[in-house]
Scaffold this active site. Structure first.
Site, PDB file in Angstrom:
ATOM      1  N   HIS A  63      35.579  95.968  53.349  1.00 24.01           N
ATOM      2  CA  HIS A  63      36.700  95.051  53.571  1.00 24.01           C
ATOM      3  C   HIS A  63      36.156  93.745  54.159  1.00 24.01           C
ATOM      4  O   HIS A  63      34.972  93.643  54.499  1.00 24.01           O
ATOM      5  CB  HIS A  63      37.766  95.678  54.472  1.00 24.01           C
ATOM      6  CG  HIS A  63      37.326  95.980  55.861  1.00 24.01           C
ATOM      7  ND1 HIS A  63      36.398  96.960  56.160  1.00 24.01           N
ATOM      8  CD2 HIS A  63      37.682  95.447  57.059  1.00 24.01           C
ATOM      9  CE1 HIS A  63      36.215  97.015  57.467  1.00 24.01           C
ATOM     10  NE2 HIS A  63      36.978  96.093  58.040  1.00 24.01           N
ATOM     11  N   HIS A  65      36.781  91.930  56.933  1.00 24.76           N
ATOM     12  CA  HIS A  65      36.716  91.576  58.348  1.00 24.76           C
ATOM     13  C   HIS A  65      35.292  91.109  58.676  1.00 24.76           C
ATOM     14  O   HIS A  65      34.312  91.630  58.128  1.00 24.76           O
ATOM     15  CB  HIS A  65      37.116  92.746  59.226  1.00 24.76           C
ATOM     16  CG  HIS A  65      38.606  92.921  59.333  1.00 24.76           C
ATOM     17  ND1 HIS A  65      39.205  94.100  59.722  1.00 24.76           N
ATOM     18  CD2 HIS A  65      39.628  92.044  59.097  1.00 24.76           C
ATOM     19  CE1 HIS A  65      40.536  93.946  59.728  1.00 24.76           C
ATOM     20  NE2 HIS A  65      40.804  92.712  59.354  1.00 24.76           N
ATOM     21  N   ASP A  67      33.125  91.487  61.025  1.00 25.19           N
ATOM     22  CA  ASP A  67      32.065  92.389  61.476  1.00 25.19           C
ATOM     23  C   ASP A  67      31.484  93.224  60.345  1.00 25.19           C
ATOM     24  O   ASP A  67      30.546  94.006  60.558  1.00 25.19           O
ATOM     25  CB  ASP A  67      32.563  93.304  62.607  1.00 25.19           C
ATOM     26  CG  ASP A  67      33.773  94.145  62.221  1.00 25.19           C
ATOM     27  OD1 ASP A  67      34.706  93.596  61.615  1.00 25.19           O
ATOM     28  OD2 ASP A  67      33.786  95.356  62.549  1.00 25.19           O
ATOM     29  N   HIS A  68      32.001  93.019  59.143  1.00 26.15           N
ATOM     30  CA  HIS A  68      31.473  93.717  57.967  1.00 26.15           C
ATOM     31  C   HIS A  68      30.862  92.780  56.928  1.00 26.15           C
ATOM     32  O   HIS A  68      30.215  93.250  55.995  1.00 26.15           O
ATOM     33  CB  HIS A  68      32.580  94.559  57.319  1.00 26.15           C
ATOM     34  CG  HIS A  68      33.053  95.688  58.181  1.00 26.15           C
ATOM     35  ND1 HIS A  68      32.712  96.999  57.953  1.00 26.15           N
ATOM     36  CD2 HIS A  68      33.829  95.700  59.300  1.00 26.15           C
ATOM     37  CE1 HIS A  68      33.259  97.773  58.888  1.00 26.15           C
ATOM     38  NE2 HIS A  68      33.949  96.996  59.709  1.00 26.15           N
ATOM     39  N   HIS A 140      44.089 100.110  56.571  1.00 22.42           N
ATOM     40  CA  HIS A 140      43.469  99.327  57.641  1.00 22.42           C
ATOM     41  C   HIS A 140      44.185  97.991  57.888  1.00 22.42           C
ATOM     42  O   HIS A 140      43.648  97.130  58.568  1.00 22.42           O
ATOM     43  CB  HIS A 140      41.993  99.084  57.320  1.00 22.42           C
ATOM     44  CG  HIS A 140      41.219  98.481  58.450  1.00 22.42           C
ATOM     45  ND1 HIS A 140      41.255  98.991  59.743  1.00 22.42           N
ATOM     46  CD2 HIS A 140      40.402  97.397  58.508  1.00 22.42           C
ATOM     47  CE1 HIS A 140      40.481  98.253  60.521  1.00 22.42           C
ATOM     48  NE2 HIS A 140      39.964  97.277  59.812  1.00 22.42           N
ATOM     49  N   ASP A 211      36.667 100.934  57.509  1.00 19.93           N
ATOM     50  CA  ASP A 211      37.612 101.078  58.619  1.00 19.93           C
ATOM     51  C   ASP A 211      38.954 101.581  58.100  1.00 19.93           C
ATOM     52  O   ASP A 211      39.482 101.089  57.102  1.00 19.93           O
ATOM     53  CB  ASP A 211      37.818  99.730  59.314  1.00 19.93           C
ATOM     54  CG  ASP A 211      36.581  99.272  60.066  1.00 19.93           C
ATOM     55  OD1 ASP A 211      35.545  99.961  59.980  1.00 19.93           O
ATOM     56  OD2 ASP A 211      36.649  98.220  60.726  1.00 19.93           O
ATOM     57  N   HIS A 269      31.020 103.082  63.841  1.00 16.65           N
ATOM     58  CA  HIS A 269      32.017 102.105  64.282  1.00 16.65           C
ATOM     59  C   HIS A 269      32.489 102.470  65.693  1.00 16.65           C
ATOM     60  O   HIS A 269      33.688 102.555  65.975  1.00 16.65           O
ATOM     61  CB  HIS A 269      33.195 102.041  63.301  1.00 16.65           C
ATOM     62  CG  HIS A 269      33.917 100.720  63.319  1.00 16.65           C
ATOM     63  ND1 HIS A 269      34.999 100.483  64.129  1.00 16.65           N
ATOM     64  CD2 HIS A 269      33.700  99.576  62.634  1.00 16.65           C
ATOM     65  CE1 HIS A 269      35.436  99.254  63.934  1.00 16.65           C
ATOM     66  NE2 HIS A 269      34.650  98.666  63.028  1.00 16.65           N
TER      67      HIS A 269
END
Length: 307
Positions: A63, A65, A67-68, A140, A211, A269
């Site tokens: 996805h 976000h 942090d990914h 998510h 996530d 995570h």
């Protein structure tokens, strides 16, 4: 086949855990590495491993976000500077291509290799003679996916040494024996190929979830996995918080592994608020439901043997 964890933290990097990044090392199978998510600093994490960026063949983004994905433009750039010439396939939700190409354009970065983008939809997203990859939409709050990597079954190997000791000459006859056929030799001896072919091996299955909050369909998707990688942002007593923030608890991740009849569960995570002792407690919580659970740490390597 191995998994190497490059980042096992949640949304904010910590000294002891970088943000999300995971390598599926297929060096024996296809001399390649597949990367799952690429949070900020992933290329710095790679420098502390024996992973060669030029061997990265595919990148799967669960996805969008930060942090990914914040580490993706930098990794792609460095791979080019280091002489990478082979193309990379990038699998991700709608918007991934725009993010990557805009980042490269704004920074005037020119890659020495082509990028091929595949926008995710549920179902099979890649298949060849060796592997099949499926994805499933998770829960998510944004478009987030889980990935199931299934290896093709390995046929039994022809036991050439055994044939040689019996004086059976190499040649077209070996092909027939490999197929399990019966062959009559020049001296009249009948040889049954089934006696000279080793056991076949069931292909391995690795399921990697992005996530997500708990959803019962995850167990069906991950059925019979050799390894499941699942987030565990909250402890077992924080189910309401996990649901509100679209994440999962230790017990929820373990329940999925148990219902899927998986062989091993890796939790990742992990929130920065859980230090060594607290992280161990998360592992113990999950083991209450699924005993073969391990909390992943940055740079952990997990071998995935045949059953």
């Amino acid at each position: 086949m191995e998994l190497e964890f490059l980042g096992t933290g949640a949304g904010v990097p910590a000294k002891h855990r970088n943000v999300s990044g995971l390598a599926l090392k297929l060096l024996d199978e296809r001399n390649a590495i597949w990367l799952f998510d690429c949070g900020e600093g992933t290329q710095m994490q790679i420098l502390r491993t024996n992973i060669k960026p030029r061997k990265i063949e595919k990148i799967f983004i669960s996805h969008l976000h930060g942090d990914h994905i914040f580490g993706l433009p930098g990794l792609l750039s460095s791979r080019s500077f280091q002489g990478g010439e082979e193309p990379i396939e990038l699998y991700g939700p709608s918007g991934l291509e725009n993010y990557v190409r805009t980042s490269l354009q704004v920074t005037k970065t020119h890659l020495s290799y082509p990028l091929h983008f595949i926008e995710l939809n549920e179902g099979v997203i890649f298949e060849d003679k060796q592997f099949m990859v499926e994805c499933m939409l998770l829960e998510h709050g944004v478009e987030s996916y889980g990935f199931r990597v299934k290896e093709a079954d390995h046929e039994g190997m022809l036991q050439v040494d055994k044939l040689s000791k019996l004086g059976i000459p190499a040649g077209p006859i070996y092909g027939k024996l490999k197929k399990g056929q019966k062959v009559t030799l020049s001296d009249g001896q009948i040889v049954d190929g089934r006696d000279f072919v080793g056991e076949s091996k069931k292909g391995r299955i690795v399921t990697i979830f992005g996530d997500t909050r708990y959803t019962s369909k995850s167990a069906s998707f991950a059925k019979n996995s050799n390894v499941i990688v699942h987030e565990s942002t909250f402890n077992k007593n924080e189910a309401k918080l996990a649901k509100a923030y679209f994440h999962s608890t230790t017990h929820q991740a373990a329940t999925i592994a148990k219902e899927a009849r998986a062989k091993k569960l890796m939790l990742t995570h992990i929130s920065a608020r859980y230090l060594a002792k607290e992280a161990k407690e998360l592992e113990e919580e999950a083991r209450e439901v699924f005993p073969n659970t391990q909390i992943a740490k940055d740079f952990d390597i997990v071998d995935i043997p045949f059953s």
